[in-house]
Design an enzyme around this catalytic site. Structure first.
Site, short mmCIF file in Angstrom:
data_model
loop_
_atom_site.label_atom_id
_atom_site.label_comp_id
_atom_site.label_asym_id
_atom_site.label_seq_id
_atom_site.Cartn_x
_atom_site.Cartn_y
_atom_site.Cartn_z
N TRP A 92 0.86 -1.19 0.00
CA TRP A 92 0.00 0.00 0.00
C TRP A 92 0.89 1.23 0.00
O TRP A 92 1.94 1.25 0.68
CB TRP A 92 -0.90 0.00 1.24
CG TRP A 92 -2.28 -0.53 0.98
CD1 TRP A 92 -3.42 0.19 0.78
CD2 TRP A 92 -2.66 -1.91 0.87
NE1 TRP A 92 -4.49 -0.66 0.56
CE2 TRP A 92 -4.06 -1.95 0.60
CE3 TRP A 92 -1.98 -3.13 0.96
CZ2 TRP A 92 -4.77 -3.14 0.44
CZ3 TRP A 92 -2.67 -4.31 0.79
CH2 TRP A 92 -4.06 -4.31 0.54
N GLU A 129 -3.18 -3.67 14.05
CA GLU A 129 -3.47 -2.61 13.06
C GLU A 129 -4.06 -1.40 13.79
O GLU A 129 -3.71 -0.26 13.51
CB GLU A 129 -4.46 -3.18 12.04
CG GLU A 129 -4.77 -2.29 10.87
CD GLU A 129 -5.80 -2.94 9.93
OE1 GLU A 129 -6.36 -4.00 10.28
OE2 GLU A 129 -6.03 -2.37 8.84
N ASP A 174 -10.72 4.79 5.50
CA ASP A 174 -11.84 4.27 4.72
C ASP A 174 -13.26 4.57 5.22
O ASP A 174 -14.07 5.16 4.53
CB ASP A 174 -11.72 2.75 4.59
CG ASP A 174 -10.29 2.31 4.26
OD1 ASP A 174 -9.40 3.16 4.18
OD2 ASP A 174 -10.08 1.10 4.10
N GLY A 184 -7.16 6.87 3.18
CA GLY A 184 -6.53 5.93 4.10
C GLY A 184 -7.36 5.71 5.36
O GLY A 184 -6.98 4.92 6.22
C1 9WN Z 1 -8.13 -0.37 1.59
C2 9WN Z 1 -3.26 -1.20 4.34
C3 9WN Z 1 -4.49 -0.31 4.26
C4 9WN Z 1 -4.21 1.09 4.84
C5 9WN Z 1 -5.49 1.90 5.01
C6 9WN Z 1 -6.49 1.07 5.80
C7 9WN Z 1 -6.76 -0.26 5.11
C8 9WN Z 1 -7.61 -1.05 2.87
C9 9WN Z 1 -8.61 -2.11 3.25
O1 9WN Z 1 -5.54 -0.97 4.97
O2 9WN Z 1 -7.39 -0.01 3.86
O3 9WN Z 1 -7.15 0.48 1.06
O4 9WN Z 1 -8.72 -3.10 2.53
O5 9WN Z 1 -9.31 -1.97 4.26
O6 9WN Z 1 -7.67 1.78 5.98
O7 9WN Z 1 -5.19 3.11 5.67
O8 9WN Z 1 -3.34 1.78 3.99
O9 9WN Z 1 -2.76 -1.24 5.64
#
Ligand code: 9WN
Length: 442
Positions: A42, A415, A180, A178
């Protein structure tokens, strides 16, 4: 993984366990964002992971940023996901429909994420320069080689997402922020009406089996509908404003952009592109002012704007502290710090640790276990503390460090965390959590 490995007993052990997490999540080409839930790279995770990695190996840290920058689109956009070949995450590259639009050989999503990269690169360069020798040489070579790419990235954000003079960047999907499912986006999402689309099966809820820690199915159908709206116009930047049913001026991303543009100017000055600095500093000023202008005089918090509804967005979330990242106005900074340390935020006596939750802990919509609706995110704690330290506020950096390390000693590198109990939630062994643990210890 016997029970006596938790909690962690010493800071030395915390560091070695954090390094183990990053090593275990490293699949050679990339450090995946998390072992099961997120088996890909990401964009903003990679930047935080890189700075954490640089405490171990500057070379490995730069490799991470290199892999990300290699996925940059012709337009200048850096995509929010660079896919590995590991299956199991939805939506995958096929569902995104980006093949043929993204650069050849790159498998990516078609949206972006907050531009923390230049800020993290500056941090890595400072660390490498202080170390001297081979590390300093590697960081300098890397920065000289990739500066044009980071500048293109900022130029794309400014033109494709912030060309209206508001000093604020538009996002077309909550994933771009970021954060969501933050209540910031409840209003805009309530107006997204999913039309006909291919059915889908989520994979996140197979991995986080307590579904109350993840967004709802209803939220997901809106997320997927927006992906389809973009794919239908071939992710053409010029057409998105005409078709997207979600358009938000993201105040936190705008603050990150302002701060990172300043950091990029410093790097450009230092590494051979001084002619670029006036433009970069101009963007920094424009977005700093844009962010300051969103502050609600009553609450003292910065606000996003729902572009389609023409409304300010109200809920008190961590994004309201965007000026801590970018402002140059001392009175505003003081007011924000007072709120940050007050009873609605880190001064709430019910908290397990004095750290900012993703929404105010006194907000009526608080969901202390659900993702961006209440939990504490370790990566945010470090990023905000880093911004304060940059301003010379070593005292507050130290306080946030102490609280963060105390939180992380439970040992799972969650997380996110339940604010009142300190329980780790979402994915365990999350890479950016391990990375910021290393930063706190550095
Ligand atoms: C969608 C990876 C990412 C973070 C984001 C977080 C979450 C993804 C998901 O995980 O988002 O992009 O599938 O939920 O919200 O901040 O970059 O850690």
């Amino acid at each position: 993984n016997s029970d006596d490995s938790y909690p962690i007993r010493t800071l030395g052990e915390l560091g070695s366990r954090a390094r183990d997490v990053l090593a275990a999540n490293d699949i050679g080409t990339m450090v995946t964002a998390a072992p099961n839930l997120y088996p890909h790279m990401w964009s903003w995770d990679a930047a935080f992971v890189a700075t954490g990695l640089s405490t171990v190996s500057v070379a490995r840290a730069l490799q991470e940023l290199d892999y990300l920058v290699a996925a940059q689109w012709k337009s200048g956009m850096i995509p929010h996901i660079v896919f590995s070949d590991v299956p199991g995450y939805f939506p995958d590259v096929d569902r995104w429909g980006t093949r043929g639009v993204s650069p050849e050989g790159v498998q990516s999503s078609g949206i972006c994420q907050p531009p923390v990269h230049a800020t993290m690169l500056r941090r890595i360069v400072e660390r490498a320069t202080a170390a001297g020798g081979e590390d300093a040489r590697l960081a300098e070579d890397f920065t000289r080689r990739t500066l044009p790419h980071w500048i293109d990235w900022h130029a794309w954000l400014r033109s494709a997402r912030g060309g209206d003079g508001s000093g604020l960047l538009t996002i077309y999907h909550g994933w771009e922020s970021g954060m969501d499912n933050s209540p910031r986006f409840d209003g805009p999402y309530s107006r997204v009406q999913p039309g006909d689309m291919e059915p889908f099966v989520r994979t996140d809820t197979l991995k986080v089996t307590d579904h109350s820690q993840r967004p709802s199915d209803e939220e997901y159908s809106r997320y997927l509908w927006l992906v389809q709206q973009m794919a239908d116009v071939g992710f053409d930047d010029a057409r998105l404003p005409g078709v997207m049913s979600f358009q938000v001026k993201d105040v936190f991303m705008s603050a990150i952009f302002a701060a990172a543009s300043e950091d990029l100017a410093v790097l450009a000055e230092q590494f051979g592109l001084p002619e670029e600095t006036p433009q970069l500093r101009q963007w920094a000023r424009e977005f700093r002012d844009g962010v300051d202008a969103t502050v609600d005089a009553e609450t003292g918090l910065a606000r996003d704007r729902d572009v389609l509804a023409g409304e300010w967005i109200g809920p008190p979330t961590i994004a309201g502290f965007a000026p801590l990242v970018s402002t140059a106005d001392q009175a505003l900074l003081d007011r924000q710090l007072e709120i940050f340390e007050g009873p609605d935020w880190t001064g709430d006596p019910r908290l397990a640790f004095p750290l900012p939750a993703s929404t105010s802990t006194t907000y009526e919509g608080l969901k202390p276990r659900q993702y961006w609706r209440g939990p504490v995110w370790p990566v945010m704690n470090w990023y905000l503390a880093h911004c304060l330290r940059r301003r010379g506020d070593g005292k507050r950096y130290g306080q946030l460090r102490e609280a963060s390390l105390a939180q992380l000693m439970e040992g799972h590198f969650g997380e996110y965390y339940e604010p009142f109990t300190g329980e780790p939630l979402g994915s365990m062994d999350q890479s950016w959590t391990a990375a910021v643990a290393l930063e706190w210890l550095a």
